[in-house]
Scaffold this motif. Sequence first.
Motif, PDB file in Angstrom:
ATOM      1  N   UNK A  64      -0.815  -0.416 -16.090  1.00  0.00           N
ATOM      2  CA  UNK A  64       0.873   0.837 -16.061  1.00  0.00           C
ATOM      3  C   UNK A  64       0.384   1.509 -17.287  1.00  0.00           C
ATOM      4  N   UNK A  65       1.011   1.094 -18.494  1.00  0.00           N
ATOM      5  CA  UNK A  65       0.668   1.528 -19.981  1.00  0.00           C
ATOM      6  C   UNK A  65      -1.121   2.965 -19.948  1.00  0.00           C
ATOM      7  N   UNK A  66      -1.897   2.561 -19.178  1.00  0.00           N
ATOM      8  CA  UNK A  66      -2.900   3.701 -18.658  1.00  0.00           C
ATOM      9  C   UNK A  66      -2.489   4.713 -17.866  1.00  0.00           C
ATOM     10  N   UNK A  67      -2.157   4.251 -16.856  1.00  0.00           N
ATOM     11  CA  UNK A  67      -1.975   5.308 -15.768  1.00  0.00           C
ATOM     12  C   UNK A  67       0.091   6.889 -17.033  1.00  0.00           C
ATOM     13  N   UNK A  68       0.512   5.544 -17.804  1.00  0.00           N
ATOM     14  CA  UNK A  68       1.543   6.410 -18.218  1.00  0.00           C
ATOM     15  C   UNK A  68       0.886   6.989 -19.239  1.00  0.00           C
ATOM     16  N   UNK A  69      -0.352   6.924 -20.121  1.00  0.00           N
ATOM     17  CA  UNK A  69      -1.053   7.826 -21.056  1.00  0.00           C
ATOM     18  C   UNK A  69      -2.121   9.276 -20.420  1.00  0.00           C
ATOM     19  N   UNK A 111       6.695  12.124  -8.658  1.00  0.00           N
ATOM     20  CA  UNK A 111       6.910  10.956  -8.805  1.00  0.00           C
ATOM     21  C   UNK A 111       6.530  10.069  -9.920  1.00  0.00           C
ATOM     22  N   UNK A 112       6.789   9.155 -10.076  1.00  0.00           N
ATOM     23  CA  UNK A 112       6.998   8.230 -10.910  1.00  0.00           C
ATOM     24  C   UNK A 112       5.468   7.404 -11.394  1.00  0.00           C
ATOM     25  N   UNK A 113       5.625   7.314 -12.749  1.00  0.00           N
ATOM     26  CA  UNK A 113       3.990   6.570 -13.447  1.00  0.00           C
ATOM     27  C   UNK A 113       4.014   5.526 -12.119  1.00  0.00           C
ATOM     28  N   UNK A 114       4.973   4.349 -11.935  1.00  0.00           N
ATOM     29  CA  UNK A 114       4.795   3.028 -10.873  1.00  0.00           C
ATOM     30  C   UNK A 114       4.615   3.824  -9.913  1.00  0.00           C
ATOM     31  N   UNK A 115       4.598   5.151  -9.118  1.00  0.00           N
ATOM     32  CA  UNK A 115       4.415   5.358  -7.673  1.00  0.00           C
ATOM     33  C   UNK A 115       2.826   6.297  -7.130  1.00  0.00           C
ATOM     34  N   UNK A 116       2.363   6.826  -9.087  1.00  0.00           N
ATOM     35  CA  UNK A 116       0.517   6.962  -9.005  1.00  0.00           C
ATOM     36  C   UNK A 116       0.223   5.411  -9.023  1.00  0.00           C
ATOM     37  N   UNK A 117       0.578   4.751 -10.469  1.00  0.00           N
ATOM     38  CA  UNK A 117      -0.277   3.647 -10.382  1.00  0.00           C
ATOM     39  C   UNK A 117      -0.361   2.456  -9.088  1.00  0.00           C
ATOM     40  N   UNK A 118       0.652   2.067  -7.805  1.00  0.00           N
ATOM     41  CA  UNK A 118       0.639   1.538  -6.758  1.00  0.00           C
ATOM     42  C   UNK A 118       0.208   2.637  -5.832  1.00  0.00           C
TER      43      UNK A 118
END
Length: 126
Positions: free
Chosen positions: A48-53, A29-36
């Motif tokens: 987005x940057x929080x989840x990416x980090x 899964x991508x960062x965007x998938x997890x964020x959503x």
Amino acid sequence: MSEPAPTGLVLGPLEVEIMNVLWSARGPVSVRDVLDALNSTRTTPLAYTTVMTVLSRLADKGAAARTKAGRGYAYTAAVADEAALAVREVIRGFGAAAVAHFVDEARNAPDLMARLERLMQEGDRK
């Protein structure tokens, strides 16, 4: 009846939430998938940057695996559950002494000792 597994032993609350998304995903899964997935149940959305980090830190801890996907990364769970991560961290930190203490504790729990013996015998057959 077994006790519920403790959470947050090795991972923080947000890390646990993110790992739950990875554990339930059918593939990378991508960062965007997890964020959503996370934001679908929140009143205050995460950035987005929080989840990416956090995903990057989970990869650094060995809890998540990442592979290059386009300009970013796709993530998968690298451990079966938080217990696997905790055991790995204890063994990395304390080595054979941790294993010896675990066996000593297992001797005081007949069900656990029986399971440990079964697992050891299964490992010998592989």
